[in-house]
Scaffold this motif. Structure first.
Motif, PDB file in Angstrom:
ATOM      1  N   SER A 118       0.817  -1.206   0.000  1.00 28.16           N
ATOM      2  CA  SER A 118       0.000   0.000   0.000  1.00 28.16           C
ATOM      3  C   SER A 118       0.855   1.262   0.000  1.00 28.16           C
ATOM      4  N   SER A 121       1.169   3.386  -3.442  1.00 30.70           N
ATOM      5  CA  SER A 121       0.170   4.348  -3.884  1.00 30.70           C
ATOM      6  C   SER A 121      -0.061   5.479  -2.878  1.00 30.70           C
ATOM      7  N   LYS A 126       5.844   8.665  -1.217  1.00 29.51           N
ATOM      8  CA  LYS A 126       6.374   8.941  -2.554  1.00 29.51           C
ATOM      9  C   LYS A 126       7.712   9.670  -2.442  1.00 29.51           C
TER      10      LYS A 126
END
Length: 129
Positions: A118, A121, A126
């Motif tokens: 998970s 995403s 990020k």
């Protein structure tokens, strides 16, 4: 001449195979302790010192203790690490390796989380711009 050497070699091989098959194994039967005590009494009557009498333990069946497995150590899902001890990846994200597991830094709260799918995403994990 070669026939004689062939016969000698074959005899040696047969003797070696036959001698290897005659190995004895110790018995696994439990011995009667009454017989041992009676024997020790007889020997103590003959000799005043019973410390010279030996009893072989190979004929006595020995129970081994059960092997206990260590409990599996739990892996924490979240850890707090100072950024100076963490490593920096090629793309600029911080990570920390602990007990063979990789933890990635969350941008919002600064904690390190155990990697899972998970994170791919999630915007908090990020790479920085």
């Amino acid at each position: 001449m070669s026939k004689i050497s062939l016969v000698i070699v074959s005899i040696i091989v047969m003797v070696a195979v036959e001698s290897c098959s005659k190995k004895t194994q110790p018995s696994r039967s439990v011995i009667n302790t009454d017989k041992i005590t009676d024997t020790l009494k007889l020997v103590s009557d003959i000799r005043a010192d019973t410390s010279l009498v030996e009893i072989k333990a190979d004929s006595v069946m020995v129970n081994k203790p059960a092997v206990k497995r260590k409990p599996r150590e739990s892996t924490p899902k979240v850890i707090v690490v100072n950024d100076k001890y963490a490593s920096k990846s090629v793309d600029g994200r911080f990570y920390y390796d602990l007990q063979g597991h990789r933890y990635w830094r969350n941008k919002t709260d600064g904690k390190y989380y155990l990697f899972n799918k998970s994170m791919l995403s999630d915007e908090a994990f990020k790479k920085p711009n």
